[in-house]
Design a protein around this motif. Sequence first.
Motif, PDB file in Angstrom:
ATOM      1  N   PHE A  61      40.816 -11.617  -9.411  1.00 41.43           N
ATOM      2  CA  PHE A  61      40.761 -12.955  -8.846  1.00 41.43           C
ATOM      3  C   PHE A  61      40.047 -13.027  -7.502  1.00 41.43           C
ATOM      4  N   ASN A  63      36.687 -12.941  -6.771  1.00 42.87           N
ATOM      5  CA  ASN A  63      35.559 -13.882  -6.776  1.00 42.87           C
ATOM      6  C   ASN A  63      36.028 -15.324  -6.888  1.00 42.87           C
ATOM      7  N   TYR A  64      37.035 -15.566  -7.695  1.00 39.22           N
ATOM      8  CA  TYR A  64      37.557 -16.924  -7.893  1.00 39.22           C
ATOM      9  C   TYR A  64      38.103 -17.485  -6.583  1.00 39.22           C
ATOM     10  N   ASP A  67      35.297 -17.961  -3.968  1.00 45.66           N
ATOM     11  CA  ASP A  67      34.452 -19.106  -4.313  1.00 45.66           C
ATOM     12  C   ASP A  67      35.168 -20.430  -4.068  1.00 45.66           C
ATOM     13  N   LYS A  68      36.480 -20.468  -4.180  1.00 48.08           N
ATOM     14  CA  LYS A  68      37.226 -21.694  -3.876  1.00 48.08           C
ATOM     15  C   LYS A  68      37.292 -21.942  -2.374  1.00 48.08           C
TER      16      LYS A  68
END
Length: 150
Positions: A61, A63-64, A67-68
């Motif tokens: 998680f 990158n997720y 990116d958020k």
Amino acid sequence: MMIYKNLFKISINFIAIKLFVDCISIVPEKIHESFLKGNWMNNVIFYLLLNFIIIFLLLRFNNYVVDKVFLKKENYLINKDYLSIIKISIIICAYYIIFTTGFSLVSNIFFTNGIDFSIIIGKLSSIIISFLLLQFSDIIAEKIKSLING
């Protein structure tokens, strides 16, 4: 701004890889404790499972979450699959572990009154794992990339 986004991803990968190396290097000590205490579930299995779950969550998680936090879609390293970020993380982390653990090992050998072989074995295994990370960083980065992408 994108420099910070990629550095943040590298830092999270760094933490996950450092946690993995620390976890694996402590396993011989945990096995030794298990022979003395006879408590395999708490000493070895739960320890490994907890660490591997945390490592998996950090890698999966990373990158997720980043990116958020950083909503801009451009990538500073111009690599859409983040393979270079993972490889840079592995190399930096491996060198960091080698240097810090090496200095700690030397200080434990020369500047303590008694030699504790469990500590020395743990530090040596951490250094060996780090050298293996350097040697196989391309293969490991590919495997982590496939783990991240699902």
